[in-house]
Design a protein around this motif. Structure first.
Motif, PDB file in Angstrom:
ATOM      1  N   LEU A   1       0.700  -1.100   0.099  1.00  0.00           N
ATOM      2  CA  LEU A   1      -0.116  -0.206   0.094  1.00  0.00           C
ATOM      3  C   LEU A   1       0.849   1.320  -0.053  1.00  0.00           C
ATOM      4  O   LEU A   1       0.345   2.264  -0.391  1.00  0.00           O
ATOM      5  CB  LEU A   1      -0.993  -0.081   1.377  1.00  0.00           C
ATOM      6  N   SER A   2       2.080   1.101   0.476  1.00  0.00           N
ATOM      7  CA  SER A   2       3.028   2.303   0.653  1.00  0.00           C
ATOM      8  C   SER A   2       2.965   3.098  -0.909  1.00  0.00           C
ATOM      9  O   SER A   2       3.311   2.470  -1.925  1.00  0.00           O
ATOM     10  CB  SER A   2       4.524   1.836   0.978  1.00  0.00           C
ATOM     11  N   GLY A   3       2.813   4.528  -0.593  1.00  0.00           N
ATOM     12  CA  GLY A   3       2.890   5.238  -1.890  1.00  0.00           C
ATOM     13  C   GLY A   3       1.936   5.090  -3.003  1.00  0.00           C
ATOM     14  O   GLY A   3       2.245   5.474  -4.078  1.00  0.00           O
ATOM     15  N   ARG A   4       0.932   4.280  -2.630  1.00  0.00           N
ATOM     16  CA  ARG A   4       0.184   3.990  -3.628  1.00  0.00           C
ATOM     17  C   ARG A   4      -1.447   4.447  -3.246  1.00  0.00           C
ATOM     18  O   ARG A   4      -1.786   4.803  -2.165  1.00  0.00           O
ATOM     19  CB  ARG A   4      -0.074   2.331  -3.723  1.00  0.00           C
ATOM     20  N   THR A   5      -2.370   4.438  -4.301  1.00  0.00           N
ATOM     21  CA  THR A   5      -3.855   4.605  -4.117  1.00  0.00           C
ATOM     22  C   THR A   5      -4.553   3.352  -4.277  1.00  0.00           C
ATOM     23  O   THR A   5      -4.533   2.635  -5.202  1.00  0.00           O
ATOM     24  CB  THR A   5      -4.255   5.853  -5.151  1.00  0.00           C
ATOM     25  N   HIS A   6      -5.256   3.066  -3.155  1.00  0.00           N
ATOM     26  CA  HIS A   6      -6.016   1.845  -3.001  1.00  0.00           C
ATOM     27  C   HIS A   6      -7.397   2.110  -3.119  1.00  0.00           C
ATOM     28  O   HIS A   6      -7.940   3.360  -2.687  1.00  0.00           O
ATOM     29  CB  HIS A   6      -5.655   0.861  -2.001  1.00  0.00           C
ATOM     30  N   GLN A   7      -8.382   0.968  -2.950  1.00  0.00           N
ATOM     31  CA  GLN A   7      -9.754   1.257  -2.754  1.00  0.00           C
ATOM     32  C   GLN A   7     -10.197   0.575  -1.565  1.00  0.00           C
ATOM     33  O   GLN A   7      -9.787  -0.591  -1.326  1.00  0.00           O
ATOM     34  CB  GLN A   7     -10.594   0.650  -4.325  1.00  0.00           C
ATOM     35  N   VAL A   8     -10.990   1.106  -1.020  1.00  0.00           N
ATOM     36  CA  VAL A   8     -11.989   0.389   0.227  1.00  0.00           C
ATOM     37  C   VAL A   8     -12.952   0.179  -0.184  1.00  0.00           C
ATOM     38  O   VAL A   8     -14.016   1.321  -0.470  1.00  0.00           O
ATOM     39  CB  VAL A   8     -11.718   1.378   1.645  1.00  0.00           C
ATOM     40  N   THR A   9     -13.722  -0.970  -0.303  1.00  0.00           N
ATOM     41  CA  THR A   9     -15.139  -1.221  -0.874  1.00  0.00           C
ATOM     42  C   THR A   9     -15.932  -1.866   0.366  1.00  0.00           C
ATOM     43  O   THR A   9     -15.389  -2.792   0.909  1.00  0.00           O
ATOM     44  CB  THR A   9     -15.061  -2.176  -2.172  1.00  0.00           C
ATOM     45  N   THR A  10     -17.220  -1.457   0.342  1.00  0.00           N
ATOM     46  CA  THR A  10     -17.893  -2.219   1.500  1.00  0.00           C
ATOM     47  C   THR A  10     -19.381  -2.538   0.933  1.00  0.00           C
ATOM     48  O   THR A  10     -19.886  -1.680  -0.071  1.00  0.00           O
ATOM     49  CB  THR A  10     -18.087  -1.207   2.787  1.00  0.00           C
ATOM     50  N   ALA A  11     -19.714  -3.614   1.039  1.00  0.00           N
ATOM     51  CA  ALA A  11     -21.044  -3.977   0.663  1.00  0.00           C
ATOM     52  C   ALA A  11     -21.778  -4.139   1.893  1.00  0.00           C
ATOM     53  O   ALA A  11     -21.658  -4.680   2.834  1.00  0.00           O
ATOM     54  CB  ALA A  11     -21.117  -5.411  -0.151  1.00  0.00           C
ATOM     55  N   VAL A  12     -23.301  -3.640   1.771  1.00  0.00           N
ATOM     56  CA  VAL A  12     -24.042  -3.410   2.850  1.00  0.00           C
ATOM     57  C   VAL A  12     -25.509  -4.157   2.213  1.00  0.00           C
ATOM     58  O   VAL A  12     -25.858  -4.159   1.381  1.00  0.00           O
ATOM     59  CB  VAL A  12     -24.487  -2.226   3.335  1.00  0.00           C
ATOM     60  N   GLN A  13     -25.880  -5.134   3.121  1.00  0.00           N
ATOM     61  CA  GLN A  13     -27.258  -5.817   3.083  1.00  0.00           C
ATOM     62  C   GLN A  13     -28.254  -5.590   4.091  1.00  0.00           C
ATOM     63  O   GLN A  13     -27.699  -5.917   5.356  1.00  0.00           O
ATOM     64  CB  GLN A  13     -26.869  -7.434   2.947  1.00  0.00           C
ATOM     65  N   LEU A  14     -29.224  -5.106   3.711  1.00  0.00           N
ATOM     66  CA  LEU A  14     -30.362  -4.628   4.963  1.00  0.00           C
ATOM     67  C   LEU A  14     -31.517  -5.315   4.495  1.00  0.00           C
ATOM     68  O   LEU A  14     -32.203  -5.210   3.573  1.00  0.00           O
ATOM     69  CB  LEU A  14     -30.346  -3.162   5.033  1.00  0.00           C
ATOM     70  N   ILE A  15     -32.064  -6.106   5.622  1.00  0.00           N
ATOM     71  CA  ILE A  15     -32.994  -7.105   4.928  1.00  0.00           C
ATOM     72  C   ILE A  15     -34.077  -6.971   6.174  1.00  0.00           C
ATOM     73  O   ILE A  15     -33.890  -7.022   7.669  1.00  0.00           O
ATOM     74  CB  ILE A  15     -32.708  -8.774   4.971  1.00  0.00           C
ATOM     75  N   GLN A  16     -35.164  -6.696   5.872  1.00  0.00           N
ATOM     76  CA  GLN A  16     -36.726  -6.642   6.898  1.00  0.00           C
ATOM     77  C   GLN A  16     -37.692  -7.399   6.050  1.00  0.00           C
ATOM     78  O   GLN A  16     -38.267  -7.014   5.125  1.00  0.00           O
ATOM     79  CB  GLN A  16     -37.029  -5.449   7.283  1.00  0.00           C
TER      80      GLN A  16
ATOM     81  N   GLU B   1     -39.820  -9.319   3.511  1.00  0.00           N
ATOM     82  CA  GLU B   1     -39.472  -9.557   2.226  1.00  0.00           C
ATOM     83  C   GLU B   1     -38.628  -8.407   1.541  1.00  0.00           C
ATOM     84  O   GLU B   1     -38.309  -8.698   0.415  1.00  0.00           O
ATOM     85  CB  GLU B   1     -40.811  -9.579   1.462  1.00  0.00           C
ATOM     86  N   VAL B   2     -38.423  -7.438   2.175  1.00  0.00           N
ATOM     87  CA  VAL B   2     -37.770  -6.191   1.675  1.00  0.00           C
ATOM     88  C   VAL B   2     -36.065  -6.486   1.937  1.00  0.00           C
ATOM     89  O   VAL B   2     -35.580  -6.558   2.858  1.00  0.00           O
ATOM     90  CB  VAL B   2     -38.029  -5.056   2.264  1.00  0.00           C
ATOM     91  N   ALA B   3     -35.255  -6.545   0.645  1.00  0.00           N
ATOM     92  CA  ALA B   3     -33.949  -6.639   0.845  1.00  0.00           C
ATOM     93  C   ALA B   3     -33.111  -5.539   0.218  1.00  0.00           C
ATOM     94  O   ALA B   3     -33.476  -5.324  -1.118  1.00  0.00           O
ATOM     95  CB  ALA B   3     -33.540  -8.014   0.396  1.00  0.00           C
ATOM     96  N   GLN B   4     -32.262  -4.931   0.797  1.00  0.00           N
ATOM     97  CA  GLN B   4     -31.707  -3.727   0.069  1.00  0.00           C
ATOM     98  C   GLN B   4     -30.095  -3.924   0.261  1.00  0.00           C
ATOM     99  O   GLN B   4     -29.776  -4.306   1.106  1.00  0.00           O
ATOM    100  CB  GLN B   4     -31.859  -2.440   0.649  1.00  0.00           C
ATOM    101  N   GLN B   5     -29.468  -3.492  -0.982  1.00  0.00           N
ATOM    102  CA  GLN B   5     -28.137  -4.021  -0.956  1.00  0.00           C
ATOM    103  C   GLN B   5     -27.310  -3.000  -1.792  1.00  0.00           C
ATOM    104  O   GLN B   5     -28.116  -2.285  -2.505  1.00  0.00           O
ATOM    105  CB  GLN B   5     -27.676  -5.293  -1.671  1.00  0.00           C
ATOM    106  N   ALA B   6     -25.914  -2.586  -1.487  1.00  0.00           N
ATOM    107  CA  ALA B   6     -25.345  -1.596  -2.009  1.00  0.00           C
ATOM    108  C   ALA B   6     -24.038  -1.773  -2.006  1.00  0.00           C
ATOM    109  O   ALA B   6     -23.385  -2.435  -0.731  1.00  0.00           O
ATOM    110  CB  ALA B   6     -25.809  -0.010  -1.528  1.00  0.00           C
ATOM    111  N   VAL B   7     -23.164  -1.162  -2.753  1.00  0.00           N
ATOM    112  CA  VAL B   7     -21.787  -1.551  -2.682  1.00  0.00           C
ATOM    113  C   VAL B   7     -21.014   0.097  -2.716  1.00  0.00           C
ATOM    114  O   VAL B   7     -21.489   0.683  -3.813  1.00  0.00           O
ATOM    115  CB  VAL B   7     -21.089  -2.279  -3.848  1.00  0.00           C
ATOM    116  N   VAL B   8     -20.351   0.521  -1.983  1.00  0.00           N
ATOM    117  CA  VAL B   8     -19.906   1.819  -1.913  1.00  0.00           C
ATOM    118  C   VAL B   8     -18.063   1.835  -1.889  1.00  0.00           C
ATOM    119  O   VAL B   8     -17.640   0.752  -0.971  1.00  0.00           O
ATOM    120  CB  VAL B   8     -20.087   2.593  -0.499  1.00  0.00           C
TER     121      VAL B   8
END
Length: 202
Positions: free
Chosen positions: A108-123, A125-132
């Motif tokens: 990682l030193s001296g570089r640009t990297h990505q931090v990716t998170t997926a979220v899954q929210l379920i209640q 029959e309703v399921a929501q997901q997203a990737v940031v």
């Protein structure tokens, strides 16, 4: 946030991460939070790219917790998330040892990297997901700096081997995107998802 209103319901967090708990309570201090960590295999699959991996794991965590959800929590939404540090398209995972942590930080030193998170929210029959995804840039790190940081123990349970909310902040020259995502939960996305479930956040 400004004036926050109490909400009448709670939420099940499928994670033992203290950082995710703190972030949720930062967003909603009155939230009745139930911690039910998901017990799943988080091993890397060689062919996975970062977004594929975090989506798979977030879905698997939510499914595992839903399958064993106590009856008294069955009406609550279940929130699962997975965060990965990605460099050149390859997920780095968490360090398996101090030696591995040193290797990750050298990459990682001296570089640009990505931090990716997926979220899954379920209640129900309703399921929501997203990737940031957030871009994070590191300055060049000396070998002594890396060894001293690893010796603190901070990298041991963190994707990519560093914590931006801790001592690892000293390595970061800039971010492009959500800061809370790098910590472990993209609060702006969680906020929108909870509003869809009629939660009052602000």
């Amino acid at each position: 946030m400004n004036k926050l209103l109490k909400i009448p319901t709670g939420l099940v967090l499928a994670s033992a991460s203290p950082r995710r708990r703190e972030l949720l309570l930062q967003l909603m201090p009155a939230l009745q939070l139930h911690i039910l960590p998901a017990d799943i295999d988080e091993s890397l699959i060689a062919t996975e790219v970062g977004a594929d991996r975090v989506l798979r794991l977030a879905r698997a965590k939510a499914a595992a917790v839903l399958a064993s959800l106590p009856k008294h929590l069955s009406s609550y939404p279940v929130l699962a998330a997975d965060t990965e540090v990605v460099l050149d398209g390859c997920p780095l995972g968490k360090p398996e040892s101090n030696t591995h942590a040193v290797e990750l930080l050298k990459k990682l030193s001296g570089r640009t990297h990505q931090v990716t998170t997926a979220v899954q929210l379920i209640q129900g029959e309703v399921a929501q997901q997203a990737v940031v995804t957030t871009d994070v840039s590191f300055r060049l790190l000396s070998n002594d700096e890396i060894l001293a940081y690893v010796a603190t123990g901070e990298p041991s349970d963190k994707a990519g081997g560093y914590g931006i909310q801790g001592l690892g902040a000293a390595f970061v020259t800039g971010i492009n995107g959500s800061y809370s995502n790098v910590v472990g939960l993209p609060l702006e996305q969680i906020y929108l998802q909870l509003r869809q479930l009629k939660y009052t956040v602000i």
